[in-house]
Every structure is written in C-alpha cells, then in structure tokens.
Design a protein around this motif. Sequence first.
Motif, PDB file in Angstrom:
ATOM      1  N   PRO A   1       0.817  -1.221   0.000  1.00  0.00           N
ATOM      2  CA  PRO A   1       0.000   0.000   0.000  1.00  0.00           C
ATOM      3  C   PRO A   1       0.848   1.267   0.000  1.00  0.00           C
ATOM      4  O   PRO A   1       1.985   1.274   0.485  1.00  0.00           O
ATOM      5  N   ASN A   2       0.295   2.318  -0.588  1.00  0.00           N
ATOM      6  CA  ASN A   2       0.880   3.653  -0.432  1.00  0.00           C
ATOM      7  C   ASN A   2      -0.229   4.684  -0.517  1.00  0.00           C
ATOM      8  O   ASN A   2      -1.404   4.345  -0.677  1.00  0.00           O
TER       9      ASN A   2
ATOM     10  N   ALA B   1       4.413   1.638   2.039  1.00  0.00           N
ATOM     11  CA  ALA B   1       5.024   0.407   2.532  1.00  0.00           C
ATOM     12  C   ALA B   1       6.051  -0.052   1.497  1.00  0.00           C
ATOM     13  O   ALA B   1       5.715  -0.231   0.321  1.00  0.00           O
ATOM     14  N   TYR B   2       7.297  -0.231   1.934  1.00  0.00           N
ATOM     15  CA  TYR B   2       8.398  -0.562   1.027  1.00  0.00           C
ATOM     16  C   TYR B   2       8.793  -2.029   1.186  1.00  0.00           C
ATOM     17  O   TYR B   2       9.089  -2.483   2.300  1.00  0.00           O
ATOM     18  N   PRO B   3       8.831  -2.785   0.095  1.00  0.00           N
ATOM     19  CA  PRO B   3       9.293  -4.181   0.195  1.00  0.00           C
ATOM     20  C   PRO B   3      10.732  -4.247   0.689  1.00  0.00           C
ATOM     21  O   PRO B   3      11.567  -3.394   0.352  1.00  0.00           O
ATOM     22  N   GLU B   4      11.017  -5.264   1.466  1.00  0.00           N
ATOM     23  CA  GLU B   4      12.369  -5.452   1.987  1.00  0.00           C
ATOM     24  C   GLU B   4      13.104  -6.598   1.296  1.00  0.00           C
ATOM     25  O   GLU B   4      14.219  -6.955   1.695  1.00  0.00           O
ATOM     26  N   GLU B   5      12.484  -7.170   0.265  1.00  0.00           N
ATOM     27  CA  GLU B   5      13.116  -8.272  -0.460  1.00  0.00           C
ATOM     28  C   GLU B   5      14.075  -7.726  -1.527  1.00  0.00           C
ATOM     29  O   GLU B   5      14.068  -6.545  -1.850  1.00  0.00           O
ATOM     30  N   GLN B   6      14.863  -8.641  -2.092  1.00  0.00           N
ATOM     31  CA  GLN B   6      15.705  -8.290  -3.240  1.00  0.00           C
ATOM     32  C   GLN B   6      14.813  -8.121  -4.471  1.00  0.00           C
ATOM     33  O   GLN B   6      13.746  -8.728  -4.530  1.00  0.00           O
TER      34      GLN B   6
ATOM     35  N   TRP C   1      -2.616  -0.121   6.852  1.00  0.00           N
ATOM     36  CA  TRP C   1      -1.639  -0.921   6.119  1.00  0.00           C
ATOM     37  C   TRP C   1      -1.481  -2.307   6.743  1.00  0.00           C
ATOM     38  O   TRP C   1      -1.319  -3.306   6.039  1.00  0.00           O
ATOM     39  N   GLU C   2      -1.465  -2.349   8.067  1.00  0.00           N
ATOM     40  CA  GLU C   2      -1.110  -3.584   8.760  1.00  0.00           C
ATOM     41  C   GLU C   2      -2.000  -4.763   8.343  1.00  0.00           C
ATOM     42  O   GLU C   2      -1.482  -5.818   7.970  1.00  0.00           O
ATOM     43  N   PRO C   3      -3.330  -4.602   8.334  1.00  0.00           N
ATOM     44  CA  PRO C   3      -4.137  -5.753   7.890  1.00  0.00           C
ATOM     45  C   PRO C   3      -3.969  -6.056   6.412  1.00  0.00           C
ATOM     46  O   PRO C   3      -3.984  -7.234   6.008  1.00  0.00           O
ATOM     47  N   GLU C   4      -3.774  -5.038   5.596  1.00  0.00           N
ATOM     48  CA  GLU C   4      -3.601  -5.272   4.167  1.00  0.00           C
ATOM     49  C   GLU C   4      -2.307  -6.023   3.870  1.00  0.00           C
ATOM     50  O   GLU C   4      -2.248  -6.865   2.979  1.00  0.00           O
ATOM     51  N   LEU C   5      -1.262  -5.735   4.627  1.00  0.00           N
ATOM     52  CA  LEU C   5       0.021  -6.391   4.403  1.00  0.00           C
ATOM     53  C   LEU C   5      -0.003  -7.858   4.798  1.00  0.00           C
ATOM     54  O   LEU C   5       0.697  -8.686   4.189  1.00  0.00           O
TER      55      LEU C   5
ATOM     56  N   SER D   1       6.561  -7.834   4.310  1.00  0.00           N
ATOM     57  CA  SER D   1       7.490  -6.765   4.695  1.00  0.00           C
ATOM     58  C   SER D   1       6.949  -5.415   4.245  1.00  0.00           C
ATOM     59  O   SER D   1       6.218  -5.307   3.260  1.00  0.00           O
ATOM     60  N   TRP D   2       7.345  -4.360   4.978  1.00  0.00           N
ATOM     61  CA  TRP D   2       6.805  -3.019   4.676  1.00  0.00           C
ATOM     62  C   TRP D   2       7.806  -1.896   4.904  1.00  0.00           C
ATOM     63  O   TRP D   2       7.505  -0.725   4.707  1.00  0.00           O
TER      64      TRP D   2
END
Length: 816
Positions: free
Chosen positions: A140-141, A387-392, A433-437, A441-442
């Motif tokens: 989300p953003n 919310a920013y992904p923390e994966e590669q 954001w929390e329930p949507e995620l 990672s965020w």
Amino acid sequence: MKDVIPLTEGWTLHHDGTALPAQVPGCVHTDLLTAGVIPDPYLGLNERDVAWVGRRAWTYTRDLAPDHTAPGAHERTDLVFDGLDTAAVITLDGRELGRTRNMHRGHRFDVTGGCGTLRVEFASAYDEAAAVRALTGERPNVYPEPFQYIRKMACGFGWDWGPTLVTAGIWRPVRLERWSTARLVRVRPLVTVADGVGRVEVHCDVERTDRGAEHPLEIRASVNGVQARGTVEGSRAVLVLDVPDPELWWPRGYGEQPLHDLEVALVDRGVAVSPGDGERVLDSWRRRIGFRTVEVDRSPDAHGTGFTFVVNGVRIFARGVNWIPDDAFPSRVTPDRYRTRLRQAAEAGVDLVRVWGGGIYEDHAFYDACDELGLMVWQDFLFACAAYPEEQPLRGEVEAEARDNVVRLMPHPSLVLWNGNNENLWGFRDWDWEPELAGDSWGGGYYLDLLPRIVAELDPTRPYTAGSPWSGSWEHHPNDPAHGTHHSWEAWNRRDHADYRASVPRFVAEFGWQAPPAVATLRRALPGERLAADSPGMLHHQKAEDGNGKLNRGIARHFALPEADFDRWHHLAQVVQARAVAAGIEHWRAHWPVCAGTVVWQLNDCWPVSSWAAIDGDGRLKPLYHELRRVYADRLLTLLPPAEEGAAPALAVVNQSAEPWHASVELRRTAADGTVLGRAVLDAEVAPRSVARLAVPGALVPDAKSAEEFLVADADGLRALHFPVPDKDFSYPVPRYDVTVESPAGADGGSVDVVVTAHTLVRDLLLQADRLGPHAICGTGLTTLLPGERVRLAVRGATDTGADAVRAALFCVEPA
C-alpha cells in the motif's frame, strides 16, 4: 596522481530513430524541452501532454576515444557516474559494463583499454517498477503510483504539491578517472569534541591495482595545522588528528560557523617500477569540516518523552522548515540557486532544514551552504508515505544507497540528524496498512534495524531516529504528541488553525497551511487564462486532495468567502496561511522547553502550484515568508488566546537570544474605531533562551464575544494582537488610508517607497509587489496599522510605480 576527465560534452539522446543533443548532467525532459519537442510542463495543462515521456525507454550515447582509456601513464581507467536516473544498462562498444537500478547512488565501471560508443540505455521507470512489483507483491501507499518499487525520487511520480513528471537521464556528473597503483575509495572523518580537544578520526578505504598490491602505501592528513600519517594495512587505514581548543561550529544565532579544510593524501612510498621512482601522491581528498557535538535528548519526563537538539551542550528550540527538491528536474538546481534559497531561509530566522524523504539526497552545494549559514540539516533517508518491500532486489540497493550517502554527507557539520523515513511507521499503525500487508514486509526492518546499524557503523557521531513522526517505541502511538516527533495535520485537513493551540507536542516536525502562489507566478504559469479559484489551470495546479475545498473552508471560518472576486480570495487565502502557521509557532514557542521545535511544511516549491510553501515555484515570497521572519525572530511577543471559556489571554515574551531581555510591554484595550479603552505597562525580565508568561490585567481583557474591541501589545518594535471573535464577526471600519509614492535618493526608476498612513484600523495590509512588475519585491509582509500610524514599504524592481497601480496592489481586511 589520478587524472580526471569530465564527460559532459558530446552526448546524444535517442528514441525511436530520433536523435537530439543532450545536456549532461540533465534529464530527458529538459533535453526535449530545449529541442522544442515538448511544451513546458509547468505551464497550463501541459503536464498531461508530456506524461508519455516517463513511459518510454531512452538512450544516451557518446564516443569514447581510445586515448582516454588506453593503458599508458595510468594502469586503470574507471567510468564513474555520480547519478543515473534510474534503471539503465551501460555498454561500451557493445560490451555490457553493468546495470543500475538506483537514482540515489553512484556507479563505477572499469573501462581500461575500451573505446567506441558508450551507451546508457534507460528503461521506463514504470516498467522497472512493474518488474519489481511482480517479484515482491503489492504494497500500500498514499498515491496511485509505483514509487516504492524503485529507488528513485518518489515525488517525481506526483505528490500533493508536485507534478507527475517521471524523469530519466544522467542527472549527476559523469567522468573518467585514470589512476595507478591505488586510489581512495572512501574517506570517513569522525569529528568529535571532548574536554576542549577536537578529534578527527580519518577512516580510509583503498583499492589497489594488481601491480599495486605490494606497494607500501601511506595516508597523510592535515587539518587546522595538525598533521598525521599512517600506513595502509591491506586496504584500510585510520589516522587520528587532535586539535587543541578548536573554534566550535554553531547553528546560526548561537555563534559562528568556522570551517576547516581537512586534506587527505594517499602516497606510494615506493616499490620502484623504474630507476628514479620515488614517493608519489596517488590520490587526494579534501572537505571542509567543523567541530561541534550534537545529540538529541529523548529523556522521559513529566510531560512524556522529549526530543530536543543539544549542540555543544546547549539546548535548542529548533526553528525549522521542510525542504523538498527545488525543481521537479533536480539537475536544473545550481549551486547559486541552492545558496539563494537557503539564504532566504536563514534570513527568515530558520536554523534547521529538514530534507524530506520523498526527494533526493541533495548536492554537496546544498550542505556547503548550510555549513556556512549555520543551518542545521535533518536528513531523511529516502522513504515516504508507503510500505516498502524489503526483499531483493530492493534490499541490496537500499543498503548500498545508505552507505554511499552516509559517507558522502558525513563531513558536513550542519548535518545533525539521520531520520529513517517520512510517515511510514505512522502509516503502518494508523492507515490500515497492517491488515492489508498480512505479514508482508513493509520497511520496518529498514528503519528499526538496517539503517540504524549502518549509521552506528559508519557515522556514530550523529543521532538517528527511526522515523518522523515517531514516539520512540511501539509502546506509544507513532504520532503521539507527548512522545518524540509529531506531525500536526488535523487542523489543515479537518479543523481550524486555532486547534494548534489544543496541545503542546514535544517536537512538531510537520505542520502547515496552503495558499496560492503570487499573482505574477500564476499569470506566467497559466498564460491566457482568466484567473479564478476554480479555473481549469488553477485546479490543475492544485494537487492536494480537496485542496481548494480546504482552502475555502479555512477562509470561511474567519471571513466571508469571496465568491467571484479572485483578487480578494487570493489575498485572504494568503492571509489565512500566514496566520495559521504563526498561530502554531507562537503557541509552541511559548511552551518551550516542553516543545523543543517546529518544522514548517514547507519552505519551497518545485513548480508553480498552490501549496504549503513560503516561497513559491517561481521563487517569489508569499506573506507566510515574512510572517516566518517575525515568529522565528530571536525575540517574539505573542498574545495567546484563552485556553478555556472565561479565561484571559496570556502574554508570552519569548527570548531565544543569548542576552537577557528587559521588555516593557504596553498593553492597550482598543475599540474598533481606535479609541483606547484601557492601558497598562507590564515589565518582563526574560533570561536568555527562555520564555516569560504574564497574565493580562482583567481590566484590559476584551469581552470574549465582543465585536467592538481588541487587545494590542507593543514592546521594542514588536507587536501582538488579540481579537476575541473571528474577523467576519468583528466590526471592522471601512479601511481608510493615504498612500504616497516616494523615490529614495539615488534609487533607480524601479525603486520606490510606498508610504501608507492609516486613518482607521487597517488589518493585515499587504502590498503585492509583483503586481507592479514580475520582478518587483517588497520586504514587508502583513502589517496592521492603528489610526494615525504609518508604514514605509520599500519596493524594488517595479515597472509600474504610478499611484493608481500602487493603490491597486494594496490589500487589507475589509468589513464582512
């Protein structure tokens, strides 16, 4: 010695068989604009017409001559990009050198012996973001654009004050570096002060060529007459320079800003390659540093958890502004433009500039100017409102970007804080954001783990905070005003600016109120359009959700809303903006040391737009700017409205100067027609860096519902006013004043003094100098005159100084 060859000339921009001259540094949009391929996206509705540019692939080419890279005097040739925007493939003579996907870091490629066509092929940022999103999944953003999937200036995808102009290009310098034996990879000066001694720990990382692996290397450093040298062990060396009794760097208003040249040299002490070889300087590095200590006091107390900057042991109420990129095309911002804008901030009393996390890590010229002007810099890492992904592949880029920029910026003494993000901790907890995620990672791992570890490793001399706003831990709501930093947006979004007085946050890192830009800015940006609050161009240059609705409601709470009078609407919108921001700052400054800072949203604009800025997109000063100069001055007089019904207003005498202030404050209870109904003089002894609060004598307190009287406080040329009812309910007389235009001795034809003499109460008089010529300026903002008072308004750069034109450029509050 290393040889540097700038590669600024000879570039060509290609797309679909077209070829255009390219400026480097620059971007695709500016090259297309120069060539006449696209219209100016800042004008009218043109932004929509150029949206296609950001969705195309673009290629830059130039020839690289053999003599630039051939081995000879140097063993190695590197191609160095300080900034590529953003997803690019770099090839030389058809051979791939590498791929990039981060606007916010530099890149280096070995091109020794290579020559031919150098190509930098940029993919559309939208295509790159889509590819990453397919790997990481949705996040989300707050905007319908994919900026969290690409390490690129987020606001280029549009913001509530910015256009959607998704750029590509070689936006920072590019060069060849030719070197032998070894080079300095990075230099990290850790500058501290303790017990009267300034210490500089110089940490150096070195890269060697194959032939240079066995050479004995030495690092030499000097600062302020102190020298040190040491041996490079493998690829690293650390030197310590102790400077006795250094002059300290201070924020403006607290002392001077002495800067010292720190010079570092990498020396080859000589494995002889041929007879006669001896000691050689292989590489050098030079920056200006300053000696000071900085911490943020986050101690718990009876009011919650503090957030107070402490510089050289002195606690500071921070008078701040938020900074966004000064142009939607950042490569157009020159060192002179940085210096102009930052000097304007300093002249408005600002001592802290927050570099907001949806923009860029600015050029050294920005931080150099802050070093010299005494402007503390709060630097966000570049994460904002998503919310920013923390994966590669993002995580590796985030770490490399953080390391690059911490090392790049840490020499600057003006830099006082690293901040993990803008509003993302708040968003996670409070924006659904929390329930949507659902466990994805965020960005929390960046802000609470990765980034603080990088700062602790590379720059332990500065404090770090996980975000803004942030209460310090999950034990409190991230935007709890009693703990840490707070963003105050309820007043603008839903209420009235009087609501700023409802609480005393520990540190207000964002708050603000909108207003349109200057009329001359609007006329340039909306050519041929009949200006109206809801005209097509005005609405297009208003990016905030329900922005005009909020503007109108803000006006209507205090004034009769002008329905068809653009000039009056424009004036009142600017009046409300200035009053709103002043209301917050006056209230919060009066509660020092519980509240320890305010950071106004925002100082500047990146294009012509209705926004929260004090300086509009064409660089013109709004009334808010002049009001900042008043409320951010070292000494401030303010009348705080009653905290509850039946209470009296309070007089606050704020002294942020280093000297005590004996203020004799004259209080006058005054009728709407100017008659003085009561008078008293209150003496206030205010210690340095402190606030005195005095009760207003009951006989001088206007009735809480009176439309006929108000309170005036004057001391040492400062004035504060208290009106018990909104302007629309007050019995303002029809304003009457005389206007004379005088030519100062020796002034040119565009310089005049406008002298206004009031015969009645004249509230919030404003001379809109840009109506007298697009380059005209006036150094005075909103001014209230009592009957018989006079003000002299100096106008410079006017093209029309006739009496009729001057009168038409004057505005004030009028009866409802």
